[in-house]
Design an enzyme around this catalytic site. Structure first.
Site, short mmCIF file in Angstrom:
data_model
loop_
_atom_site.label_atom_id
_atom_site.label_comp_id
_atom_site.label_asym_id
_atom_site.label_seq_id
_atom_site.Cartn_x
_atom_site.Cartn_y
_atom_site.Cartn_z
N GLU A 259 -1.01 34.21 7.77
CA GLU A 259 -0.13 33.03 7.77
C GLU A 259 0.01 32.34 6.42
OE1 GLU A 259 -1.57 30.51 10.94
OE2 GLU A 259 -1.17 32.01 12.47
N GLU B 13 -0.74 40.22 18.03
CA GLU B 13 -1.26 39.12 18.87
C GLU B 13 -0.31 38.77 20.01
OE1 GLU B 13 -2.35 35.68 16.54
OE2 GLU B 13 -3.15 36.88 14.90
C1 XIL Z 1 -6.43 31.18 18.11
C2 XIL Z 1 -7.48 31.46 19.15
O1 XIL Z 1 -6.94 32.22 20.16
C3 XIL Z 1 -8.01 30.16 19.69
O2 XIL Z 1 -9.04 30.39 20.62
C4 XIL Z 1 -8.50 29.33 18.51
O3 XIL Z 1 -9.01 28.15 18.90
C5 XIL Z 1 -7.37 29.09 17.55
O4 XIL Z 1 -6.91 30.34 17.11
N1 XIL Z 1 -2.61 32.96 15.30
C6 XIL Z 1 -3.76 33.59 14.90
C7 XIL Z 1 -4.96 33.53 15.75
O5 XIL Z 1 -3.75 34.31 13.89
O6 XIL Z 1 -6.15 33.56 15.01
C8 XIL Z 1 -4.94 32.31 16.64
O7 XIL Z 1 -6.04 32.39 17.51
C9 XIL Z 1 -3.64 32.22 17.40
C10 XIL Z 1 -2.48 32.10 16.45
#
Ligand code: XIL
Length: 394
Positions: free
Chosen positions: A184, A300
Protein backbone atom coordinates in the site's frame (compact mmCIF):
# COMPACT_ATOMS: atom_id res chain seq x y z
CA UNK A 1 -35.66 4.58 19.45
CA UNK A 2 -33.41 1.58 19.74
CA UNK A 3 -36.42 -0.52 20.57
CA UNK A 4 -38.31 0.69 17.51
CA UNK A 5 -35.46 -0.31 15.21
CA UNK A 6 -35.45 -3.77 16.64
CA UNK A 7 -39.12 -4.35 15.91
CA UNK A 8 -38.93 -2.92 12.41
CA UNK A 9 -36.28 -5.32 11.17
CA UNK A 10 -38.11 -8.58 11.86
CA UNK A 11 -41.32 -7.07 10.50
CA UNK A 12 -39.61 -6.30 7.20
CA UNK A 13 -38.07 -9.75 7.07
CA UNK A 14 -41.48 -11.30 7.62
CA UNK A 15 -42.92 -9.14 4.88
CA UNK A 16 -40.19 -10.13 2.43
CA UNK A 17 -40.61 -13.77 3.40
CA UNK A 18 -44.33 -13.53 2.69
CA UNK A 19 -43.71 -11.90 -0.67
CA UNK A 20 -41.42 -14.81 -1.46
CA UNK A 21 -44.10 -17.30 -0.49
CA UNK A 22 -46.70 -15.75 -2.75
CA UNK A 23 -44.29 -15.95 -5.67
CA UNK A 24 -42.78 -12.48 -5.76
CA UNK A 25 -39.30 -12.89 -7.20
CA UNK A 26 -36.08 -11.83 -5.51
CA UNK A 27 -35.71 -9.10 -8.12
CA UNK A 28 -39.09 -7.70 -7.19
CA UNK A 29 -37.98 -7.77 -3.59
CA UNK A 30 -34.85 -5.87 -4.56
CA UNK A 31 -37.05 -3.33 -6.30
CA UNK A 32 -39.15 -2.91 -3.19
CA UNK A 33 -35.92 -2.17 -1.35
CA UNK A 34 -35.59 0.88 -3.58
CA UNK A 35 -32.18 0.30 -5.11
CA UNK A 36 -30.53 2.34 -7.86
CA UNK A 37 -31.38 0.87 -11.27
CA UNK A 38 -27.85 -0.31 -12.08
CA UNK A 39 -27.52 -2.17 -8.82
CA UNK A 40 -30.95 -3.70 -9.16
CA UNK A 41 -30.19 -5.01 -12.65
CA UNK A 42 -26.94 -6.55 -11.51
CA UNK A 43 -28.48 -8.20 -8.46
CA UNK A 44 -31.29 -9.57 -10.58
CA UNK A 45 -28.90 -11.05 -13.13
CA UNK A 46 -27.11 -12.98 -10.38
CA UNK A 47 -30.36 -14.40 -8.98
CA UNK A 48 -30.80 -16.39 -12.20
CA UNK A 49 -27.23 -17.54 -12.71
CA UNK A 50 -26.35 -21.23 -12.73
CA UNK A 51 -23.52 -21.71 -10.25
CA UNK A 52 -23.19 -25.46 -10.74
CA UNK A 53 -19.76 -27.02 -10.52
CA UNK A 54 -18.31 -30.20 -12.05
CA UNK A 55 -16.13 -32.64 -10.10
CA UNK A 56 -16.00 -33.01 -6.36
CA UNK A 57 -12.53 -31.63 -5.65
CA UNK A 58 -11.19 -28.79 -3.51
CA UNK A 59 -10.35 -25.29 -4.73
CA UNK A 60 -6.67 -26.04 -4.15
CA UNK A 61 -6.77 -29.14 -6.35
CA UNK A 62 -8.70 -27.31 -9.02
CA UNK A 63 -6.16 -24.50 -8.99
CA UNK A 64 -3.26 -26.96 -9.14
CA UNK A 65 -4.86 -28.57 -12.22
CA UNK A 66 -4.56 -25.19 -13.94
CA UNK A 67 -1.03 -24.48 -12.72
CA UNK A 68 -2.34 -22.00 -10.14
CA UNK A 69 -2.26 -21.73 -6.39
CA UNK A 70 -5.35 -21.14 -4.27
CA UNK A 71 -5.20 -20.21 -0.61
CA UNK A 72 -6.27 -18.07 2.29
CA UNK A 73 -5.08 -15.82 5.07
CA UNK A 74 -5.08 -17.41 8.52
CA UNK A 75 -4.62 -16.30 12.12
CA UNK A 76 -2.69 -18.49 14.52
CA UNK A 77 -5.08 -18.19 17.51
CA UNK A 78 -8.08 -19.24 15.40
CA UNK A 79 -6.16 -22.01 13.66
CA UNK A 80 -4.93 -23.54 16.89
CA UNK A 81 -8.30 -23.33 18.70
CA UNK A 82 -10.77 -24.12 15.90
CA UNK A 83 -10.20 -27.60 14.49
CA UNK A 84 -12.81 -27.15 11.78
CA UNK A 85 -10.96 -24.11 10.50
CA UNK A 86 -7.61 -25.90 10.43
CA UNK A 87 -9.24 -28.79 8.62
CA UNK A 88 -10.92 -26.73 5.93
CA UNK A 89 -7.72 -24.75 5.35
CA UNK A 90 -5.66 -27.93 4.97
CA UNK A 91 -8.28 -29.37 2.64
CA UNK A 92 -8.99 -26.39 0.38
CA UNK A 93 -5.70 -24.52 0.19
CA UNK A 94 -2.32 -25.13 -1.31
CA UNK A 95 -0.95 -21.83 0.02
CA UNK A 96 -1.55 -19.83 3.22
CA UNK A 97 -0.55 -16.39 4.44
CA UNK A 98 -0.44 -15.15 8.03
CA UNK A 99 -3.08 -12.45 8.42
CA UNK A 100 -1.20 -10.64 11.20
CA UNK A 101 1.70 -12.75 12.45
CA UNK A 102 4.38 -11.27 10.16
CA UNK A 103 3.41 -7.64 10.66
CA UNK A 104 5.63 -5.35 12.70
CA UNK A 105 3.22 -5.02 15.62
CA UNK A 106 3.20 -8.78 16.09
CA UNK A 107 6.88 -9.46 15.40
CA UNK A 108 8.32 -6.47 17.28
CA UNK A 109 7.17 -6.25 20.93
CA UNK A 110 10.05 -3.81 21.57
CA UNK A 111 12.67 -2.03 19.43
CA UNK A 112 15.27 -4.64 20.32
CA UNK A 113 13.28 -7.89 20.44
CA UNK A 114 11.50 -10.14 17.95
CA UNK A 115 8.71 -12.63 18.68
CA UNK A 116 8.56 -15.15 15.88
CA UNK A 117 6.46 -17.76 17.67
CA UNK A 118 3.02 -17.02 16.12
CA UNK A 119 4.50 -16.82 12.61
CA UNK A 120 6.56 -19.95 13.25
CA UNK A 121 3.37 -21.78 14.22
CA UNK A 122 1.87 -20.93 10.84
CA UNK A 123 5.07 -21.82 8.96
CA UNK A 124 5.02 -25.14 10.77
CA UNK A 125 1.35 -25.73 9.91
CA UNK A 126 2.16 -25.06 6.26
CA UNK A 127 5.07 -27.44 6.27
CA UNK A 128 3.21 -30.21 8.11
CA UNK A 129 0.32 -30.02 5.67
CA UNK A 130 2.38 -29.60 2.52
CA UNK A 131 1.16 -26.04 1.88
CA UNK A 132 3.11 -23.16 0.41
CA UNK A 133 3.37 -19.97 2.44
CA UNK A 134 3.28 -16.28 1.58
CA UNK A 135 4.86 -13.57 3.69
CA UNK A 136 2.85 -10.43 4.51
CA UNK A 137 4.22 -7.80 4.94
CA UNK A 138 7.67 -6.22 5.45
CA UNK A 139 7.04 -2.55 4.72
CA UNK A 140 3.69 -0.90 5.48
CA UNK A 141 2.51 2.36 7.03
CA UNK A 142 0.02 0.44 9.16
CA UNK A 143 0.34 -2.22 11.89
CA UNK A 144 3.39 -0.52 13.37
CA UNK A 145 4.01 -1.14 17.08
CA UNK A 146 3.18 1.60 19.60
CA UNK A 147 6.88 2.22 20.33
CA UNK A 148 7.54 3.01 16.66
CA UNK A 149 6.31 6.55 16.18
CA UNK A 150 7.89 8.13 19.27
CA UNK A 151 11.21 6.41 18.51
CA UNK A 152 11.66 6.74 14.75
CA UNK A 153 13.85 9.55 13.38
CA UNK A 154 16.13 10.25 10.42
CA UNK A 155 19.08 8.65 12.22
CA UNK A 156 17.59 5.31 13.21
CA UNK A 157 15.02 4.76 10.45
CA UNK A 158 17.43 3.25 7.94
CA UNK A 159 19.17 0.73 10.25
CA UNK A 160 15.81 -0.29 11.73
CA UNK A 161 14.34 -0.82 8.25
CA UNK A 162 17.32 -2.79 6.97
CA UNK A 163 17.59 -4.93 10.09
CA UNK A 164 13.89 -5.77 10.07
CA UNK A 165 13.72 -6.87 6.45
CA UNK A 166 16.97 -8.79 6.61
CA UNK A 167 16.16 -10.59 9.84
CA UNK A 168 12.57 -11.55 9.00
CA UNK A 169 13.25 -12.65 5.42
CA UNK A 170 16.35 -14.63 6.46
CA UNK A 171 14.46 -16.53 9.13
CA UNK A 172 11.96 -17.92 6.62
CA UNK A 173 14.32 -18.11 3.65
CA UNK A 174 13.57 -21.15 1.50
CA UNK A 175 10.12 -21.56 3.06
CA UNK A 176 8.31 -18.64 1.43
CA UNK A 177 6.64 -18.78 -1.97
CA UNK A 178 6.24 -15.02 -2.19
CA UNK A 179 6.68 -11.97 0.01
CA UNK A 180 4.56 -8.84 0.01
CA UNK A 181 7.69 -6.77 0.40
CA UNK A 182 5.93 -3.41 0.25
CA UNK A 183 2.23 -2.94 0.98
CA UNK A 184 0.00 0.00 0.00
CA UNK A 185 2.74 2.52 -0.85
CA UNK A 186 0.56 4.42 -3.33
CA UNK A 187 -2.09 6.90 -2.24
CA UNK A 188 -2.57 9.55 -4.90
CA UNK A 189 -4.71 11.92 -2.75
CA UNK A 190 -1.72 12.46 -0.43
CA UNK A 191 -0.34 14.71 -3.19
CA UNK A 192 3.26 13.44 -3.15
CA UNK A 193 5.45 12.96 -6.23
CA UNK A 194 4.49 9.82 -8.19
CA UNK A 195 1.43 9.23 -6.02
CA UNK A 196 3.50 7.91 -3.14
CA UNK A 197 1.70 7.62 0.17
CA UNK A 198 2.90 9.75 3.08
CA UNK A 199 4.48 7.20 5.40
CA UNK A 200 7.26 7.25 7.99
CA UNK A 201 9.44 5.39 5.46
CA UNK A 202 8.93 8.01 2.75
CA UNK A 203 9.56 10.74 5.30
CA UNK A 204 12.78 9.35 6.75
CA UNK A 205 14.25 7.29 3.90
CA UNK A 206 13.01 9.15 0.82
CA UNK A 207 11.30 7.75 -2.25
CA UNK A 208 13.91 5.06 -2.90
CA UNK A 209 12.83 3.13 0.20
CA UNK A 210 10.73 0.83 -1.99
CA UNK A 211 13.61 -0.20 -4.23
CA UNK A 212 15.82 -0.63 -1.16
CA UNK A 213 13.30 -2.95 0.50
CA UNK A 214 13.24 -5.25 -2.54
CA UNK A 215 17.02 -5.37 -2.75
CA UNK A 216 17.43 -6.29 0.92
CA UNK A 217 14.70 -8.93 0.68
CA UNK A 218 16.24 -10.48 -2.45
CA UNK A 219 19.57 -10.65 -0.72
CA UNK A 220 18.09 -12.44 2.29
CA UNK A 221 16.04 -14.94 0.25
CA UNK A 222 17.02 -15.25 -3.41
CA UNK A 223 14.28 -17.85 -4.03
CA UNK A 224 11.13 -16.08 -2.81
CA UNK A 225 9.05 -14.19 -5.35
CA UNK A 226 8.98 -10.54 -4.30
CA UNK A 227 5.68 -8.67 -4.66
CA UNK A 228 4.37 -5.15 -4.45
CA UNK A 229 0.84 -5.36 -2.98
CA UNK A 230 -1.99 -2.80 -3.09
CA UNK A 231 -5.79 -2.28 -2.99
CA UNK A 232 -8.51 -0.27 -4.78
CA UNK A 233 -7.18 -1.18 -8.23
CA UNK A 234 -10.34 -2.93 -9.39
CA UNK A 235 -13.03 -0.52 -10.56
CA UNK A 236 -13.68 1.72 -13.51
CA UNK A 237 -13.78 4.89 -11.44
CA UNK A 238 -11.48 7.96 -11.56
CA UNK A 239 -9.81 7.22 -8.20
CA UNK A 240 -8.86 3.74 -9.37
CA UNK A 241 -7.67 5.07 -12.75
CA UNK A 242 -5.30 7.36 -10.91
CA UNK A 243 -4.15 4.58 -8.62
CA UNK A 244 -3.57 2.09 -11.46
CA UNK A 245 -1.56 4.72 -13.33
CA UNK A 246 0.59 5.44 -10.28
CA UNK A 247 1.13 1.74 -9.51
CA UNK A 248 2.09 1.07 -13.12
CA UNK A 249 4.57 3.96 -13.00
CA UNK A 250 6.05 2.62 -9.76
CA UNK A 251 6.42 -0.88 -11.22
CA UNK A 252 7.89 0.48 -14.47
CA UNK A 253 10.45 2.58 -12.56
CA UNK A 254 11.42 -0.33 -10.33
CA UNK A 255 11.90 -2.64 -13.30
CA UNK A 256 13.91 -0.02 -15.22
CA UNK A 257 16.32 0.22 -12.29
CA UNK A 258 16.80 -3.54 -12.26
CA UNK A 259 15.04 -3.92 -8.89
CA UNK A 260 14.43 -7.56 -7.95
CA UNK A 261 10.63 -7.38 -8.06
CA UNK A 262 8.67 -10.30 -9.45
CA UNK A 263 5.02 -9.53 -9.07
CA UNK A 264 2.04 -7.33 -8.32
CA UNK A 265 -0.34 -8.40 -5.57
CA UNK A 266 -3.88 -7.16 -6.02
CA UNK A 267 -5.77 -7.26 -2.74
CA UNK A 268 -9.26 -7.33 -4.29
CA UNK A 269 -11.38 -6.41 -1.29
CA UNK A 270 -14.37 -5.97 -3.58
CA UNK A 271 -17.40 -3.83 -2.78
CA UNK A 272 -20.70 -5.71 -3.10
CA UNK A 273 -22.70 -2.62 -3.99
CA UNK A 274 -20.22 -1.37 -6.63
CA UNK A 275 -21.40 -1.93 -10.20
CA UNK A 276 -18.53 -0.31 -12.08
CA UNK A 277 -16.29 -3.33 -12.72
CA UNK A 278 -15.09 -3.21 -16.32
CA UNK A 279 -13.42 -6.51 -17.32
CA UNK A 280 -11.89 -5.08 -20.53
CA UNK A 281 -10.33 -2.15 -18.76
CA UNK A 282 -9.14 -4.24 -15.84
CA UNK A 283 -7.55 -6.93 -18.02
CA UNK A 284 -5.83 -4.20 -20.03
CA UNK A 285 -4.22 -3.08 -16.78
CA UNK A 286 -3.22 -6.66 -15.97
CA UNK A 287 -1.66 -7.01 -19.43
CA UNK A 288 0.35 -3.82 -18.88
CA UNK A 289 1.68 -5.26 -15.63
CA UNK A 290 2.44 -8.57 -17.34
CA UNK A 291 4.30 -6.74 -20.11
CA UNK A 292 6.78 -5.53 -17.53
CA UNK A 293 7.69 -9.17 -16.99
CA UNK A 294 5.79 -9.36 -13.69
CA UNK A 295 3.57 -12.08 -12.26
CA UNK A 296 0.21 -11.20 -10.71
CA UNK A 297 -1.59 -12.66 -7.71
CA UNK A 298 -4.96 -11.87 -6.19
CA UNK A 299 -3.76 -11.74 -2.61
CA UNK A 300 -6.63 -10.84 -0.26
CA UNK A 301 -9.94 -11.39 -1.98
CA UNK A 302 -13.30 -11.01 -0.26
CA UNK A 303 -16.60 -9.40 -1.23
CA UNK A 304 -17.79 -6.80 1.25
CA UNK A 305 -21.53 -7.42 1.68
CA UNK A 306 -22.29 -4.21 3.53
CA UNK A 307 -25.38 -2.64 1.95
CA UNK A 308 -26.44 -5.81 0.11
CA UNK A 309 -29.92 -7.29 0.71
CA UNK A 310 -30.39 -8.91 4.08
CA UNK A 311 -31.70 -12.33 2.98
CA UNK A 312 -28.71 -14.70 2.94
CA UNK A 313 -29.83 -16.58 -0.19
CA UNK A 314 -30.21 -13.42 -2.23
CA UNK A 315 -27.04 -11.93 -0.79
CA UNK A 316 -24.97 -15.06 -1.41
CA UNK A 317 -25.95 -15.06 -5.08
CA UNK A 318 -24.80 -11.48 -5.50
CA UNK A 319 -21.53 -12.17 -3.71
CA UNK A 320 -20.99 -15.28 -5.83
CA UNK A 321 -21.73 -13.42 -9.06
CA UNK A 322 -19.19 -10.77 -8.15
CA UNK A 323 -16.57 -13.43 -7.40
CA UNK A 324 -17.15 -15.22 -10.68
CA UNK A 325 -17.16 -12.14 -12.93
CA UNK A 326 -14.02 -10.77 -11.32
CA UNK A 327 -12.06 -14.02 -11.34
CA UNK A 328 -13.01 -15.01 -14.88
CA UNK A 329 -11.57 -11.67 -16.03
CA UNK A 330 -8.47 -12.01 -13.84
CA UNK A 331 -7.73 -15.58 -14.88
CA UNK A 332 -7.84 -14.67 -18.57
CA UNK A 333 -4.42 -13.07 -17.99
CA UNK A 334 -1.64 -15.67 -18.21
CA UNK A 335 0.61 -13.78 -15.78
CA UNK A 336 -1.82 -14.53 -12.94
CA UNK A 337 -0.36 -17.33 -10.83
CA UNK A 338 -2.74 -17.55 -7.90
CA UNK A 339 -5.68 -16.41 -5.85
CA UNK A 340 -5.96 -16.05 -2.10
CA UNK A 341 -8.96 -15.14 0.01
CA UNK A 342 -8.47 -13.00 3.13
CA UNK A 343 -9.80 -15.73 5.41
CA UNK A 344 -11.80 -18.75 4.31
CA UNK A 345 -14.87 -18.87 6.56
CA UNK A 346 -17.32 -16.15 7.55
CA UNK A 347 -16.59 -17.18 11.14
CA UNK A 348 -13.16 -15.53 10.97
CA UNK A 349 -13.09 -12.42 8.81
CA UNK A 350 -11.82 -8.88 9.25
CA UNK A 351 -14.96 -7.70 7.38
CA UNK A 352 -17.05 -8.35 10.51
CA UNK A 353 -15.05 -5.67 12.30
CA UNK A 354 -14.10 -3.27 9.49
CA UNK A 355 -17.24 -3.37 7.29
CA UNK A 356 -20.09 -4.63 9.50
CA UNK A 357 -23.64 -4.66 8.17
CA UNK A 358 -25.99 -1.94 9.32
CA UNK A 359 -28.72 -4.52 10.02
CA UNK A 360 -26.41 -6.38 12.39
CA UNK A 361 -26.64 -9.68 10.47
CA UNK A 362 -23.53 -11.81 10.03
CA UNK A 363 -21.27 -10.78 7.18
CA UNK A 364 -20.87 -13.34 4.37
CA UNK A 365 -17.81 -12.29 2.33
CA UNK A 366 -15.94 -15.62 2.04
CA UNK A 367 -16.33 -19.05 0.37
CA UNK A 368 -17.41 -20.92 3.55
CA UNK A 369 -20.12 -19.94 6.02
CA UNK A 370 -19.69 -19.81 9.81
CA UNK A 371 -20.34 -23.55 10.05
CA UNK A 372 -17.83 -24.43 7.34
CA UNK A 373 -20.41 -25.22 4.71
CA UNK A 374 -19.35 -24.10 1.24
CA UNK A 375 -21.46 -21.24 -0.13
CA UNK A 376 -22.14 -20.20 -3.72
CA UNK A 377 -18.99 -18.05 -3.48
CA UNK A 378 -17.08 -21.35 -3.32
CA UNK A 379 -18.84 -22.51 -6.50
CA UNK A 380 -18.06 -19.19 -8.15
CA UNK A 381 -14.33 -19.48 -7.43
CA UNK A 382 -14.35 -23.10 -8.61
CA UNK A 383 -16.18 -22.15 -11.79
CA UNK A 384 -13.78 -19.32 -12.61
CA UNK A 385 -10.77 -21.61 -12.09
CA UNK A 386 -12.34 -24.39 -14.17
CA UNK A 387 -13.32 -21.92 -16.90
CA UNK A 388 -9.66 -21.01 -17.30
CA UNK A 389 -9.13 -24.33 -19.07
CA UNK A 390 -11.76 -23.60 -21.69
CA UNK A 391 -10.77 -19.98 -22.21
CA UNK A 392 -11.00 -19.17 -25.88
CA UNK A 393 -9.16 -15.86 -25.62
CA UNK A 394 -5.93 -16.69 -23.84
C1 XIL B 1 -6.15 -6.64 8.25
C2 XIL B 1 -6.42 -7.83 9.14
O1 XIL B 1 -7.26 -8.70 8.49
C3 XIL B 1 -7.04 -7.35 10.43
O2 XIL B 1 -7.25 -8.44 11.30
C4 XIL B 1 -6.11 -6.32 11.04
O3 XIL B 1 -6.57 -5.85 12.22
C5 XIL B 1 -5.93 -5.17 10.09
O4 XIL B 1 -5.37 -5.68 8.90
N1 XIL B 1 -5.06 -4.92 3.62
C6 XIL B 1 -3.98 -5.65 4.06
C7 XIL B 1 -4.14 -6.54 5.22
O5 XIL B 1 -2.92 -5.65 3.41
O6 XIL B 1 -2.96 -6.67 5.97
C8 XIL B 1 -5.27 -6.09 6.10
O7 XIL B 1 -5.45 -7.07 7.11
C9 XIL B 1 -6.54 -5.89 5.30
C10 XIL B 1 -6.34 -4.83 4.26
Amino acid sequence: MHHQNKTLIPRRTVLLGLLGLIGITPSAIAKIQNLPQRQWQKYQQYQHRDFSVDRNISLGQRAADRGLVYGAAVRQPAMSSDENLAQVVAQECNIIVPEWELKWDCLRPSPTTFDFSPADWIANFAQTNGLLMRGHTLVWHDALPSWFEPLINSQNARPLFLEHIHKVVSRYAGKIHSWDVVNEAINVPDGNLDGLRSTPWLKFLGKDYIELAFRVAADADPHALLFYNDYDLDYDIPEADAKRTAVLKLLTDLKSKGTPIHGLGIQAHLTGTETRFNPQKFTTFLAQVANLGLKIMITEMDVIDQGLPREPDIRDRIVAGIYEDYLVAVLSEKAVIGILNWGISDRHTWIAEFFPRQDGTTVRPLPFDRNYNPKLAWNAIARAIDFKSSKPFN
